[in-house]
Design a protein around this motif. Structure first.
Motif, PDB file in Angstrom:
ATOM      1  N   SER A  26      17.226  81.914  76.912  1.00 47.69           N
ATOM      2  CA  SER A  26      18.638  81.655  77.117  1.00 47.69           C
ATOM      3  C   SER A  26      18.897  81.095  78.500  1.00 47.69           C
ATOM      4  O   SER A  26      18.492  81.653  79.494  1.00 47.69           O
ATOM      5  N   GLU A  30      24.800  80.267  75.803  1.00 47.44           N
ATOM      6  CA  GLU A  30      23.916  80.173  74.653  1.00 47.44           C
ATOM      7  C   GLU A  30      24.624  79.441  73.520  1.00 47.44           C
ATOM      8  O   GLU A  30      25.710  79.833  73.082  1.00 47.44           O
ATOM      9  N   PRO A  31      24.027  78.334  73.018  1.00 44.73           N
ATOM     10  CA  PRO A  31      24.653  77.602  71.917  1.00 44.73           C
ATOM     11  C   PRO A  31      24.797  78.461  70.673  1.00 44.73           C
ATOM     12  O   PRO A  31      23.969  79.344  70.410  1.00 44.73           O
ATOM     13  N   ASP A  32      25.853  78.196  69.900  1.00 45.17           N
ATOM     14  CA  ASP A  32      26.000  78.852  68.604  1.00 45.17           C
ATOM     15  C   ASP A  32      24.904  78.366  67.660  1.00 45.17           C
ATOM     16  O   ASP A  32      24.396  79.113  66.829  1.00 45.17           O
ATOM     17  N   VAL A  33      24.571  77.076  67.787  1.00 45.15           N
ATOM     18  CA  VAL A  33      23.524  76.465  66.969  1.00 45.15           C
ATOM     19  C   VAL A  33      22.556  75.763  67.909  1.00 45.15           C
ATOM     20  O   VAL A  33      22.973  74.939  68.731  1.00 45.15           O
ATOM     21  N   ARG A  34      21.277  76.104  67.818  1.00 42.98           N
ATOM     22  CA  ARG A  34      20.259  75.467  68.651  1.00 42.98           C
ATOM     23  C   ARG A  34      19.872  74.109  68.063  1.00 42.98           C
ATOM     24  O   ARG A  34      20.103  73.855  66.880  1.00 42.98           O
ATOM     25  N   THR A 103      25.348  73.121  69.379  1.00 47.39           N
ATOM     26  CA  THR A 103      26.811  73.169  69.448  1.00 47.39           C
ATOM     27  C   THR A 103      27.275  74.503  70.015  1.00 47.39           C
ATOM     28  O   THR A 103      26.598  75.527  69.861  1.00 47.39           O
ATOM     29  N   ILE A 104      28.423  74.467  70.683  1.00 48.04           N
ATOM     30  CA  ILE A 104      29.153  75.662  71.106  1.00 48.04           C
ATOM     31  C   ILE A 104      30.592  75.480  70.645  1.00 48.04           C
ATOM     32  O   ILE A 104      31.220  74.469  70.948  1.00 48.04           O
ATOM     33  N   ASN A 105      31.088  76.434  69.880  1.00 45.84           N
ATOM     34  CA  ASN A 105      32.444  76.340  69.323  1.00 45.84           C
ATOM     35  C   ASN A 105      32.633  75.044  68.539  1.00 45.84           C
ATOM     36  O   ASN A 105      33.713  74.441  68.536  1.00 45.84           O
ATOM     37  N   GLY A 106      31.561  74.586  67.890  1.00 48.35           N
ATOM     38  CA  GLY A 106      31.625  73.361  67.103  1.00 48.35           C
ATOM     39  C   GLY A 106      31.536  72.084  67.925  1.00 48.35           C
ATOM     40  O   GLY A 106      31.573  70.985  67.370  1.00 48.35           O
ATOM     41  N   SER A 232      23.032  91.211  68.690  1.00 47.26           N
ATOM     42  CA  SER A 232      22.634  90.330  67.589  1.00 47.26           C
ATOM     43  C   SER A 232      22.015  91.152  66.466  1.00 47.26           C
ATOM     44  O   SER A 232      20.878  91.625  66.574  1.00 47.26           O
TER      45      SER A 232
END
Length: 416
Positions: A26, A30-34, A103-106, A232
């Motif tokens: 990290s 941290e991205p929502d989607v890597r 992405t973070i928050n899309g 998590s």
């Protein structure tokens, strides 16, 4: 156990190579989607003729900077295969892949994606040796040796002269895990987490990670620490996170040393102790863990647990930045702008901030927006500055939101 549980066909391929996306560390938010590679766009890296002639094999760990459009913007070799030709061939080959960006928050952002590439040569002789070894493991498994089941599963990971068969490997891991083998429990947890040879099942994965960790598997202990730190799949619990990090650190895991150091520095789950934090950070930093190098540098920068020492701060932060740690790049950029511990250079500072922003560091985006909007240590460009501020604000930067709403806020102090 029935003998046919273990039966497999012989390998037929001559050359075998495999790509695995690895768990990432990290950095920044941290991205929502890597980032995820679209392997349909990838071409298998060409084996260098000289390396093939010399039968050179190995595993190289790489990291690729994936831009917002899903293209590779930069790459570094994290751990060599031992052969320069193989490292470069894997690096240049995977650079041609297209990725789904993080992405973070899309919102799409740049981020680093660690990838492992395995070069193996499967000669007929190697295949035969692997088959003999597999038969020996099966025979030992039938005699009740649980570890043989685990080794059989690892054999079919595609790196020992046999073709990869993740479904069969996971089947062996499960048989061993249900009989209490800790390494198999950890590998089964990974299979269930990533859907390797079995359907994804994070809840069941957690059960096997827990079992493995309780039996001393250091990788499982580190993973549980991360789970409890982030909440998590489990309720967030700093005390349990610190306990698992401590268990892994006591076994010499350098990433766990850095994580535990941050808990002592912040008083999370343990009593606040900057001196212990520095000791742990130094262990990780000496092992070239970039996050630990950054954290040790910040302790010197702020005089926490050690006397304040700006040159030492800059030294350790530079080491982390050289490994392309975005948080370290952002901090080093501010040090160059302010001239703290380094020779003052606005151009070097700007370059490091740009590198950090490209790697997903939100604070770097905000600071660049502030600099451009106000013409501070940069040529004024209100339009571009507000673009950076709006992006950083949308990604969660409260400071960027304040700068957008009120340009008369007190001057920002660089390198604090």
């Amino acid at each position: 156990m029935k003998p046919n549980i273990f039966r497999k066909k012989a390998a037929t391929s001559v050359l075998g190579m495999a790509i695995f996306l690895c768990a990432s560390v990290s950095v920044s938010a941290e991205p929502d989607v890597r980032p995820i590679a679209n392997f349909n766009t990838c071409q298998k890296p060409e084996w260098p003729k000289e390396a093939l002639r010399k039968e050179q094999t190995g595993t190289v760990m790489l990291s690729f900077l994936i831009s917002e459009d899903g293209k590779v913007k930069d790459s570094v070799i994290v751990k060599t295969s031992g052969y320069h030709l193989l490292d470069e061939a894997a690096q240049h080959g995977i650079e041609k892949c297209q990725f789904h960006p993080a992405t973070i928050n899309g919102i799409k952002i740049g981020a680093w994606a660690p990838i492992q590439y395995v070069w193996t040569i499967e000669t007929l002789e190697q295949q035969q040796k692997a088959l003999v070894l597999a038969d020996a493991y099966r025979a030992n498994a039938l005699k009740g040796e649980i570890t043989a089941l685990y080794k059989l599963g690892m054999l079919y990971r595609g790196q020992e002269g046999l073709p990869m068969d993740l479904e069969y490997a996971t089947k062996m891991f499960r048989l061993a895990a249900e009989r209490g083998q800790p390494d198999a429990q950890y590998e089964l947890g990974n299979s269930l987490t990533y859907g390797a040879g079995v359907s994804k099942n994070p809840e069941q994965a957690l059960v096997y990670y827990q079992k493995a960790a309780e039996q001393g598997n250091v990788n499982a202990q580190l993973k549980l620490g991360r789970f409890y730190e982030a909440g998590s799949g489990v309720a967030r619990n700093p005390i349990l996170a610190a306990e698992w990090y401590a268990k892994a650190a006591n076994q010499g895991d350098h990433v766990a040393e850095d994580k535990l150091g941050s808990f002592y520095e912040g008083g999370l789950g343990v009593e606040h102790n900057d001196t212990k934090a520095v000791t742990l950070y130094r262990k990780g930093a000496d092992a070239e863990i970039p996050a630990a190098q950054l954290h040790l540098g910040l302790m010197y920068l702020r005089g926490k647990g050690v006397p304040k020492d700006l040159p030492q701060a800059a030294l350790w932060i530079s080491k982390a930045a050289q490994q392309r740690h975005p948080d370290a790049e952002e901090t080093l950029g501010e040090l160059y702008i302010s001239g703290k511990g380094v020779l003052q250079s606005e151009s070097d500072g700007w370059n490091f901030l740009q590198r950090a922003a490209a790697g997903g560091n939100i604070h770097a985006m905000a600071v660049m927006g502030y600099m451009l909007t106000n013409g501070i240590h940069a040529t004024p460009d209100t339009t571009q500055g507000r673009i950076w501020l709006r992006k950083a604000s949308a990604l969660g930067s409260l400071l960027a939101a304040q700068w957008l709403d009120n340009s008369s806020l007190p001057n920002y102090v660089f390198g604090d």
